[in-house]
Design a protein around this motif. Structure first.
Motif, mmCIF file in Angstrom:
data_model
loop_
_atom_site.group_PDB
_atom_site.id
_atom_site.type_symbol
_atom_site.label_atom_id
_atom_site.label_comp_id
_atom_site.label_asym_id
_atom_site.label_seq_id
_atom_site.Cartn_x
_atom_site.Cartn_y
_atom_site.Cartn_z
ATOM 1 N N LEU A 41 0.833 -1.204 0.000
ATOM 2 C CA LEU A 41 0.000 0.000 0.000
ATOM 3 C C LEU A 41 0.867 1.254 0.000
ATOM 4 O O LEU A 41 0.536 2.249 -0.673
ATOM 5 N N THR A 42 1.981 1.238 0.719
ATOM 6 C CA THR A 42 2.888 2.385 0.729
ATOM 7 C C THR A 42 3.464 2.634 -0.662
ATOM 8 O O THR A 42 3.533 3.778 -1.133
ATOM 9 N N VAL A 43 3.846 1.570 -1.338
ATOM 10 C CA VAL A 43 4.362 1.702 -2.699
ATOM 11 C C VAL A 43 3.275 2.203 -3.645
ATOM 12 O O VAL A 43 3.521 3.044 -4.518
ATOM 13 N N ALA A 44 2.060 1.706 -3.469
ATOM 14 C CA ALA A 44 0.941 2.163 -4.309
ATOM 15 C C ALA A 44 0.711 3.660 -4.134
ATOM 16 O O ALA A 44 0.464 4.388 -5.110
ATOM 17 N N ASN A 45 0.805 4.147 -2.903
ATOM 18 C CA ASN A 45 0.658 5.585 -2.662
ATOM 19 C C ASN A 45 1.774 6.374 -3.337
ATOM 20 O O ASN A 45 1.547 7.457 -3.880
ATOM 21 N N ALA A 46 2.985 5.819 -3.316
ATOM 22 C CA ALA A 46 4.108 6.484 -3.973
ATOM 23 C C ALA A 46 3.922 6.518 -5.483
ATOM 24 O O ALA A 46 4.234 7.509 -6.141
ATOM 25 N N LYS A 47 3.396 5.444 -6.032
ATOM 26 C CA LYS A 47 3.234 5.352 -7.476
ATOM 27 C C LYS A 47 2.116 6.241 -8.010
ATOM 28 O O LYS A 47 2.124 6.595 -9.187
ATOM 29 N N THR A 48 1.157 6.581 -7.194
ATOM 30 C CA THR A 48 0.014 7.375 -7.667
ATOM 31 C C THR A 48 0.092 8.833 -7.226
ATOM 32 O O THR A 48 -0.816 9.605 -7.510
ATOM 33 N N ILE A 49 1.165 9.239 -6.562
ATOM 34 C CA ILE A 49 1.247 10.594 -6.021
ATOM 35 C C ILE A 49 1.179 11.653 -7.114
ATOM 36 O O ILE A 49 0.629 12.734 -6.922
ATOM 37 N N ASN A 50 1.724 11.355 -8.280
ATOM 38 C CA ASN A 50 1.761 12.354 -9.339
ATOM 39 C C ASN A 50 0.384 12.706 -9.883
ATOM 40 O O ASN A 50 0.213 13.752 -10.513
ATOM 41 N N TYR A 51 -0.600 11.852 -9.640
ATOM 42 C CA TYR A 51 -1.942 12.080 -10.171
ATOM 43 C C TYR A 51 -2.826 12.840 -9.187
ATOM 44 O O TYR A 51 -3.994 13.080 -9.461
ATOM 45 N N LEU A 52 -2.267 13.207 -8.033
ATOM 46 C CA LEU A 52 -3.007 13.977 -7.037
ATOM 47 C C LEU A 52 -2.860 15.470 -7.308
ATOM 48 O O LEU A 52 -1.956 15.907 -8.016
ATOM 49 N N GLN A 53 -3.741 16.258 -6.713
ATOM 50 C CA GLN A 53 -3.588 17.697 -6.791
ATOM 51 C C GLN A 53 -2.435 18.135 -5.882
ATOM 52 O O GLN A 53 -2.055 17.414 -4.958
ATOM 53 N N PRO A 54 -1.856 19.312 -6.134
ATOM 54 C CA PRO A 54 -0.630 19.714 -5.429
ATOM 55 C C PRO A 54 -0.705 19.637 -3.909
ATOM 56 O O PRO A 54 0.213 19.117 -3.274
ATOM 57 N N GLY A 55 -1.776 20.152 -3.317
ATOM 58 C CA GLY A 55 -1.881 20.094 -1.860
ATOM 59 C C GLY A 55 -1.908 18.669 -1.346
ATOM 60 O O GLY A 55 -1.299 18.348 -0.319
ATOM 61 N N ASP A 56 -2.606 17.805 -2.067
ATOM 62 C CA ASP A 56 -2.665 16.391 -1.683
ATOM 63 C C ASP A 56 -1.302 15.721 -1.873
ATOM 64 O O ASP A 56 -0.946 14.806 -1.121
ATOM 65 N N GLN A 57 -0.549 16.168 -2.859
ATOM 66 C CA GLN A 57 0.791 15.620 -3.046
ATOM 67 C C GLN A 57 1.682 15.945 -1.848
ATOM 68 O O GLN A 57 2.420 15.077 -1.368
ATOM 69 N N VAL A 58 1.622 17.182 -1.386
ATOM 70 C CA VAL A 58 2.431 17.573 -0.226
ATOM 71 C C VAL A 58 2.039 16.740 0.991
ATOM 72 O O VAL A 58 2.895 16.239 1.733
ATOM 73 N N ARG A 59 0.735 16.578 1.203
ATOM 74 C CA ARG A 59 0.278 15.771 2.348
ATOM 75 C C ARG A 59 0.699 14.311 2.183
ATOM 76 O O ARG A 59 1.031 13.637 3.174
ATOM 77 N N MET A 60 0.720 13.819 0.946
ATOM 78 C CA MET A 60 1.125 12.436 0.724
ATOM 79 C C MET A 60 2.608 12.237 1.008
ATOM 80 O O MET A 60 3.019 11.165 1.477
ATOM 81 N N VAL A 61 3.440 13.248 0.735
ATOM 82 C CA VAL A 61 4.858 13.146 1.084
ATOM 83 C C VAL A 61 5.006 12.921 2.588
ATOM 84 O O VAL A 61 5.805 12.089 3.039
ATOM 85 N N HIS A 62 4.226 13.667 3.388
ATOM 86 C CA HIS A 62 4.257 13.473 4.845
ATOM 87 C C HIS A 62 3.837 12.045 5.203
ATOM 88 O O HIS A 62 4.460 11.406 6.067
ATOM 89 N N LYS A 63 2.795 11.561 4.549
ATOM 90 C CA LYS A 63 2.301 10.208 4.850
ATOM 91 C C LYS A 63 3.337 9.151 4.464
ATOM 92 O O LYS A 63 3.564 8.189 5.211
ATOM 93 N N LEU A 64 3.968 9.328 3.306
ATOM 94 C CA LEU A 64 4.980 8.366 2.873
ATOM 95 C C LEU A 64 6.143 8.322 3.856
ATOM 96 O O LEU A 64 6.661 7.243 4.165
ATOM 97 N N LEU A 65 6.556 9.482 4.345
ATOM 98 C CA LEU A 65 7.650 9.511 5.316
ATOM 99 C C LEU A 65 7.250 8.794 6.601
ATOM 100 O O LEU A 65 8.015 7.984 7.150
ATOM 101 N N LYS A 66 6.046 9.060 7.065
ATOM 102 C CA LYS A 66 5.558 8.414 8.287
ATOM 103 C C LYS A 66 5.442 6.900 8.095
ATOM 104 O O LYS A 66 5.869 6.114 8.964
#
Length: 287
Positions: free
Chosen positions: A130-155
């Protein structure tokens, strides 16, 4: 590709900054290499290295996926099959995907990974996938969601390391996460802070090298790790070190499907680097 933003010439300064940051994040997370991930075990009783050694090309991958999804229809709440189908979509999107196909495979990866995690949240590989799936789909998110996803991936990667401290795939993910975010300028980070709460601190290029070197140490037979470390050197203008890494990757045995593909890419990189270095040498001799 990002969803359409309002025309920056027609809006406020905030809209102009949003437009700029959208472009920035597109450069950070290009679709062709959205935080690549190494080979991930689809379940506890099936070694992905074995799976890949049995598959020789795209058509065999596609046939395996069709069979997996057919079996999944019979038992839709089978986490083992969900992980396997997710893993096959991951391979197809990563190794062969082009634009629309890549996006389709990565969102199918995300769909199956979410289902597997829902059915078996205690399973390490479900969480990893699931973590890899989130990393692979991050580019298709809107910018604010991308920033929040970076935090989630790090966590999430830190949580994965707490559960299994010597997993090279997690160090690989951390390597790319640090490298990508670490290359953002201070001005760009300031804009991200103003608009979306900011990117995580202490994500640096140096840490990217450290984590990827750790991944290679833990899995020295991975052509992908050696190749991508070469990319790190190349993208930080350390061409001689990049050449050393690519030559090392070229000399390695190709045990899996991804190894074979990356070895071909290695040859292309070496040829291009020789051309670049020869031009620099000729230019230096003229001066």
């Amino acid at each position: 590709m990002f969803r359409q933003f309002p025309d920056p010439d027609m809006g406020s300064n905030l809209q102009k900054h949003c437009f700029f940051l959208a472009l920035l994040l597109y450069l950070i997370f290009p679709q062709s290499s959205v935080l690549r991930a190494a080979a991930l075990p689809p379940d506890l009783d099936e070694n992905p290295e074995t799976v890949q050694r049995m598959l020789h090309d795209k058509s065999e991958l596609e046939q395996s996926l069709l069979s997996c999804e057919a079996e999944l229809k019979k038992t839709p709440e089978n986490p083992v099959l969900l992980r396997k189908c997710a893993y096959l979509h991951y391979l197809l999107g990563w190794l062969y995907g082009e634009k629309v196909d890549k996006k389709k495979h990565f969102f199918s990866l995300l769909k199956y990974a979410k289902q597997a995690y829902y059915l078996s949240p205690e399973n390490y590989r479900s969480f990893l996938l699931l973590t890899v799936a989130n990393a692979k789909t991050i580019n298709y998110l809107q910018p604010g969601d991308q920033v929040r996803m970076v935090h989630k991936l790090l966590k999430d990667t830190k949580t994965l390391l707490l559960r299994k401290h010597d997993d090279p795939d997690v160090f690989y993910l951390l390597g790319w996460l640090n490298f990508k975010v670490g290359r953002i300028s201070s001005i760009q980070k300031f804009l991200a802070s103003v608009l979306f709460g900011g990117l995580p601190e202490n994500l640096t290029v140096e840490n990217g090298f450290t984590f990827l070197n750790r991944a290679e140490t833990l899995k020295p037979d991975s052509v992908v790790y050696v190749y991508d470390l070469g990319l790190f050197y190349l993208r930080t203008n350390q061409k001689e070190q990049a050449l050393v890494q690519f030559q090392k990757a070229q000399s390695m045995k190709t045990l899996t499907l991804q190894d074979r593909i990356y070895r071909r890419k290695t040859t292309e990189q070496i040829n291009q680097l020789y051309k670049t270095l020869n031009k620099q040498l000729v230019s230096a001799l003229k001066n």
